[in-house]
Design a protein around this motif. Structure first.
Motif, PDB file in Angstrom:
ATOM      1  N   ASN A   1       0.829  -1.218   0.000  1.00 26.42           N
ATOM      2  CA  ASN A   1       0.000   0.000   0.000  1.00 26.42           C
ATOM      3  C   ASN A   1       0.860   1.264   0.000  1.00 26.42           C
ATOM      4  OD1 ASN A   1      -2.278  -1.635   0.052  1.00 26.42           O
ATOM      5  ND2 ASN A   1      -2.481  -1.532   2.272  1.00 26.42           N
ATOM      6  N   MET A   2       1.917   1.237  -0.846  1.00 25.29           N
ATOM      7  CA  MET A   2       2.825   2.368  -1.059  1.00 25.29           C
ATOM      8  C   MET A   2       3.618   2.736   0.194  1.00 25.29           C
ATOM      9  SD  MET A   2       2.372   2.699  -4.216  1.00 25.29           S
ATOM     10  CE  MET A   2       3.434   4.098  -4.559  1.00 25.29           C
ATOM     11  N   LYS A   3       3.792   1.810   1.096  1.00 25.19           N
ATOM     12  CA  LYS A   3       4.701   1.956   2.232  1.00 25.19           C
ATOM     13  C   LYS A   3       5.883   1.027   1.972  1.00 25.19           C
ATOM     14  CE  LYS A   3       1.831   4.692   4.372  1.00 25.19           C
ATOM     15  NZ  LYS A   3       2.106   6.141   4.478  1.00 25.19           N
TER      16      LYS A   3
ATOM     17  N   GLY B   1      -2.663  -4.367  -0.632  1.00 26.74           N
ATOM     18  CA  GLY B   1      -3.151  -4.961   0.607  1.00 26.74           C
ATOM     19  C   GLY B   1      -4.649  -5.221   0.548  1.00 26.74           C
ATOM     20  N   PRO B   2      -5.163  -5.995   1.501  1.00 24.09           N
ATOM     21  CA  PRO B   2      -6.606  -6.285   1.516  1.00 24.09           C
ATOM     22  C   PRO B   2      -7.413  -5.037   1.863  1.00 24.09           C
ATOM     23  CG  PRO B   2      -5.563  -7.147   3.487  1.00 24.09           C
ATOM     24  CD  PRO B   2      -4.455  -6.646   2.612  1.00 24.09           C
ATOM     25  N   PRO B   3      -8.589  -4.893   1.289  1.00 26.61           N
ATOM     26  CA  PRO B   3      -9.448  -3.741   1.628  1.00 26.61           C
ATOM     27  C   PRO B   3     -10.165  -3.956   2.953  1.00 26.61           C
ATOM     28  CG  PRO B   3     -10.547  -5.127   0.023  1.00 26.61           C
ATOM     29  CD  PRO B   3      -9.197  -5.756   0.257  1.00 26.61           C
TER      30      PRO B   3
ATOM     31  N   GLN C   1     -19.873  -2.133   1.879  1.00 27.49           N
ATOM     32  CA  GLN C   1     -19.100  -0.905   1.711  1.00 27.49           C
ATOM     33  C   GLN C   1     -17.612  -1.242   1.814  1.00 27.49           C
ATOM     34  OE1 GLN C   1     -20.216   2.267   4.319  1.00 27.49           O
ATOM     35  NE2 GLN C   1     -18.592   3.623   3.635  1.00 27.49           N
ATOM     36  N   ILE C   2     -16.853  -0.882   0.779  1.00 22.58           N
ATOM     37  CA  ILE C   2     -15.449  -1.263   0.669  1.00 22.58           C
ATOM     38  C   ILE C   2     -14.577  -0.013   0.792  1.00 22.58           C
ATOM     39  CG2 ILE C   2     -13.712  -2.382  -0.787  1.00 22.58           C
ATOM     40  CD1 ILE C   2     -16.034  -3.814  -2.206  1.00 22.58           C
ATOM     41  N   SER C   3     -13.573  -0.093   1.652  1.00 21.13           N
ATOM     42  CA  SER C   3     -12.571   0.971   1.746  1.00 21.13           C
ATOM     43  C   SER C   3     -11.333   0.513   0.983  1.00 21.13           C
ATOM     44  CB  SER C   3     -12.219   1.249   3.209  1.00 21.13           C
ATOM     45  OG  SER C   3     -13.355   1.695   3.914  1.00 21.13           O
ATOM     46  N   PRO C   4     -10.843   1.304   0.016  1.00 18.65           N
ATOM     47  CA  PRO C   4      -9.691   0.876  -0.790  1.00 18.65           C
ATOM     48  C   PRO C   4      -8.475   0.580   0.072  1.00 18.65           C
ATOM     49  CG  PRO C   4     -10.742   2.813  -1.741  1.00 18.65           C
ATOM     50  CD  PRO C   4     -11.363   2.617  -0.398  1.00 18.65           C
ATOM     51  N   PRO C   5      -7.575  -0.283  -0.382  1.00 19.00           N
ATOM     52  CA  PRO C   5      -6.345  -0.581   0.370  1.00 19.00           C
ATOM     53  C   PRO C   5      -5.544   0.688   0.626  1.00 19.00           C
ATOM     54  CG  PRO C   5      -6.643  -2.141  -1.425  1.00 19.00           C
ATOM     55  CD  PRO C   5      -7.689  -1.088  -1.607  1.00 19.00           C
ATOM     56  N   GLY C   6      -4.975   0.757   1.798  1.00 16.29           N
ATOM     57  CA  GLY C   6      -4.195   1.936   2.161  1.00 16.29           C
ATOM     58  C   GLY C   6      -4.987   2.990   2.884  1.00 16.29           C
ATOM     59  N   GLY C   7      -6.303   2.820   2.978  1.00 12.94           N
ATOM     60  CA  GLY C   7      -7.117   3.791   3.684  1.00 12.94           C
ATOM     61  C   GLY C   7      -7.395   5.025   2.852  1.00 12.94           C
ATOM     62  N   SER C   8      -8.015   5.999   3.499  1.00 13.52           N
ATOM     63  CA  SER C   8      -8.429   7.217   2.798  1.00 13.52           C
ATOM     64  C   SER C   8      -7.250   8.084   2.375  1.00 13.52           C
ATOM     65  CB  SER C   8      -9.366   8.031   3.700  1.00 13.52           C
ATOM     66  OG  SER C   8      -8.707   8.363   4.926  1.00 13.52           O
ATOM     67  N   GLU C   9      -6.066   7.893   2.996  1.00 12.73           N
ATOM     68  CA  GLU C   9      -4.922   8.746   2.673  1.00 12.73           C
ATOM     69  C   GLU C   9      -4.163   8.268   1.436  1.00 12.73           C
ATOM     70  OE1 GLU C   9      -2.514   8.814   6.131  1.00 12.73           O
ATOM     71  OE2 GLU C   9      -3.977   9.906   7.359  1.00 12.73           O
ATOM     72  N   SER C  10      -4.362   7.028   1.021  1.00 16.20           N
ATOM     73  CA  SER C  10      -3.590   6.483  -0.092  1.00 16.20           C
ATOM     74  C   SER C  10      -4.291   6.780  -1.413  1.00 16.20           C
ATOM     75  CB  SER C  10      -3.388   4.978   0.091  1.00 16.20           C
ATOM     76  OG  SER C  10      -2.592   4.456  -0.937  1.00 16.20           O
ATOM     77  N   GLU C  11      -4.048   7.956  -1.950  1.00 19.19           N
ATOM     78  CA  GLU C  11      -4.645   8.339  -3.227  1.00 19.19           C
ATOM     79  C   GLU C  11      -4.015   7.575  -4.387  1.00 19.19           C
ATOM     80  OE1 GLU C  11      -4.293  12.500  -3.595  1.00 19.19           O
ATOM     81  OE2 GLU C  11      -5.620  12.975  -1.907  1.00 19.19           O
ATOM     82  N   VAL C  12      -2.746   7.189  -4.229  1.00 16.01           N
ATOM     83  CA  VAL C  12      -2.057   6.475  -5.305  1.00 16.01           C
ATOM     84  C   VAL C  12      -2.750   5.154  -5.592  1.00 16.01           C
ATOM     85  CG1 VAL C  12       0.129   5.400  -5.993  1.00 16.01           C
ATOM     86  CG2 VAL C  12       0.125   7.584  -4.771  1.00 16.01           C
ATOM     87  N   MET C  13      -3.188   4.477  -4.557  1.00 15.64           N
ATOM     88  CA  MET C  13      -3.841   3.183  -4.745  1.00 15.64           C
ATOM     89  C   MET C  13      -5.121   3.338  -5.557  1.00 15.64           C
ATOM     90  SD  MET C  13      -1.779   1.140  -3.228  1.00 15.64           S
ATOM     91  CE  MET C  13      -2.746  -0.340  -3.192  1.00 15.64           C
ATOM     92  N   ARG C  14      -5.856   4.407  -5.328  1.00 18.57           N
ATOM     93  CA  ARG C  14      -7.111   4.608  -6.037  1.00 18.57           C
ATOM     94  C   ARG C  14      -6.896   5.147  -7.445  1.00 18.57           C
ATOM     95  NH1 ARG C  14      -8.163   7.254  -1.187  1.00 18.57           N
ATOM     96  NH2 ARG C  14      -8.164   9.235  -2.283  1.00 18.57           N
ATOM     97  N   ASP C  15      -5.920   6.069  -7.585  1.00 18.49           N
ATOM     98  CA  ASP C  15      -5.783   6.790  -8.846  1.00 18.49           C
ATOM     99  C   ASP C  15      -4.972   6.046  -9.899  1.00 18.49           C
ATOM    100  OD1 ASP C  15      -7.200   8.748  -7.563  1.00 18.49           O
ATOM    101  OD2 ASP C  15      -5.440   9.976  -7.072  1.00 18.49           O
ATOM    102  N   HIS C  16      -4.008   5.225  -9.483  1.00 16.94           N
ATOM    103  CA  HIS C  16      -3.078   4.642 -10.439  1.00 16.94           C
ATOM    104  C   HIS C  16      -3.307   3.159 -10.711  1.00 16.94           C
ATOM    105  CE1 HIS C  16      -0.490   8.214 -10.712  1.00 16.94           C
ATOM    106  NE2 HIS C  16      -0.729   8.374  -9.414  1.00 16.94           N
ATOM    107  N   TYR C  17      -3.910   2.456  -9.787  1.00 16.87           N
ATOM    108  CA  TYR C  17      -4.075   1.019  -9.988  1.00 16.87           C
ATOM    109  C   TYR C  17      -5.390   0.654 -10.663  1.00 16.87           C
ATOM    110  CZ  TYR C  17       0.098  -0.428  -7.436  1.00 16.87           C
ATOM    111  OH  TYR C  17       1.397  -0.644  -7.057  1.00 16.87           O
TER     112      TYR C  17
END
Length: 440
Positions: free
Chosen positions: A120-122, A214-216, A230-246
């Motif tokens: 998750n970009m860590k 990582g798992p959602p 209701q699904i929260s993307p991997p990395g939580g609300s702070e991980s914009e890279v996970m939502r925008d690039h994958y």
């Protein structure tokens, strides 16, 4: 005729150095004034053992690079070709050069098994320490594009913040990942108590490729007919890279959690972070787990923690009860309305009979007879006077006059006027005298 289109890329020049079990190579680009930007060149290396049954191996290398994974004390031959992929141009190979590898020195000070763990970009770098005495580590990184240049990049390595002179065998280098388009190289420099240092092997980090998904997180809610996921993307609300690039998609597994182990596990895939499941069975425990995946990068996460929720009970019985109650309420209202109507009509009849709203005229009311306030029933016990009937016979004209008794009643308090017995007696006498005079 365009010279650039028909020009042939010449062979590059190469320099080789064999040291510590590896071969260091430095490439100079083909010389020609028309090749204005040497950064457009990519280099293809072909290497093989100098033997009769040699197997060729092709590698894409940088202008300054290291060739490892070689057998010690073995002669290798190689040649290099310059290409311009954007123009689909391939150049001539350089002259074949051969060099013998040396035996790699096993320096106990050096860090081994250097690897990257990214979730998750860590990003974390891990390594092993084989030196039993006290050592410190300094983690270094190099921007990937520097290796594409023909300059010497050996002096351009930088230290990772908060990973200098550490004793742990791990380092969090997420702070140096400032974008997703570039790539990085990392290595570990080890220093012992005698100030002897050793550099580990380099590891390449391409953020979006090296990183793992990582798992959602999953939350469940349920309505009468739908299960809401209701699904929260991997990395939580702070991980914009996970939502925008994958460009994540989600694979949902759901099933009935019952004693029957043969219950079918159903699956559905969605792009949104909210999913629904229909056709639920009442009073049943449903379990759900979700996996995130990216088709473009061919990556998928582990499944999320299993979440379960129970559907509400069957709604048929409450509906029957409600319908019965409504029906009974309507029936009671109808019966009550009918009863009130009947009582109202009866009240009007009784009031009309016993308490009439109209009074008889005064000339009828005082006409020496019974009052008509109650035409059907007498009110109180009446006082009756005895009257005599006088019969007079006239020879000339035979008329019979019958005087009937007059019954005079005393009226109750509701009558308009009261008459005493004396008044009634005097009234009778006057009437008799008047009749006798008329007869005579």
């Amino acid at each position: 005729m365009i010279p650039y289109c028909i020009a042939q890329i010449g062979p590059p020049e190469i320099e080789l150095q064999s040291t510590n079990g590896v071969i260091k190579i430095k490439i100079s680009p083909p010389e020609a004034k028309m090749w204005i930007n040497p950064l457009n060149f990519k280099y293809n290396l072909v290497i093989w053992e100098n033997s009769s049954n040699a197997e060729l191996r092709s590698l894409n290398i940088f202008p300054t690079d290291i060739i490892d994974d070689l057998a010690p004390d073995t002669t290798y031959c190689l040649k290099v070709q310059a290409t311009i992929p954007l123009d689909l141009k391939e150049g001539l190979f350089s002259p074949i050069r051969c060099v013998k590898t040396t035996r790699k020195v096993n320096d106990l000070v050096c860090a081994t098994n250097v690897s990257v763990f990214a979730l998750n970009m860590k990003f974390h770098l891990h390594w092993n320490n084989q030196y039993k005495q006290h050592v410190s580590y300094n983690v270094q990184y190099l921007m990937g594009y520097l290796k594409k240049l023909h300059d010497d990049y050996s002096v351009k390595w930088l230290s990772v913040p908060r990973c200098e002179n550490i004793t742990d065998t791990q380092c969090n280098f997420s702070s140096i990942i400032i974008g997703t388009s570039g790539f990085y190289y990392l290595r570990v420099q080890t220093m012992n108590e005698y100030n002897k240092s050793c550099l580990s092997d380099e590891v390449k980090v391409d953020p979006l490729i090296t990183n793992e998904i990582g798992p959602p997180d999953v939350k469940l809610d349920i309505s009468d007919v739908l299960l809401h996921i209701q699904i929260s993307p991997p990395g939580g609300s702070e991980s914009e890279v996970m939502r925008d690039h994958y460009d994540l998609s989600y694979r949902i597994l759901y099933w009935k959690n019952s004693s029957n182990n043969e219950e079918e596990i159903k699956m559905k895939e969605i792009k949104q972070t909210i999913g629904t499941v229909s056709d639920l069975t009442p009073s049943t425990l449903y379990c759900v787990k979700v996996q995130a995946f990216s088709e473009f990068y061919n990556k998928s996460s582990h499944y999320s923690k299993e979440e379960c929720i129970k559907t509400p009970g069957d709604k048929i019985l409450p509906l029957i009860i409600l319908a019965t109650f409504v029906t009974a309420l309507i029936a009671v209202c109808l019966v009550a309305t009918t009863l009130v109507f009947v009582l109202y009509q009866a009240y009007n009849k009784i009031k009309y009979v016993f308490f009439p709203s109209c009074q008889p005229p005064l000339n009828i009311e005082h006409f020496g007879a019974q009052l008509f306030s109650s035409p059907f029933l007498s009110t109180t016990e009446e006082v009756i006077e005895n009257c005599s009937i006088i019969e007079t016979i006239i020879t000339e004209e035979v008329n019979q006059v019958d005087f009937k008794d007059c019954k005079h009643s005393k009226q109750s308090s509701r009558d308009s006027g009261n008459y005493s017995n004396d008044d009634d007696t005097s009234g009778s006498k006057v009437s008799e005298e008047t009749v006798e005079k008329e007869i005579v």
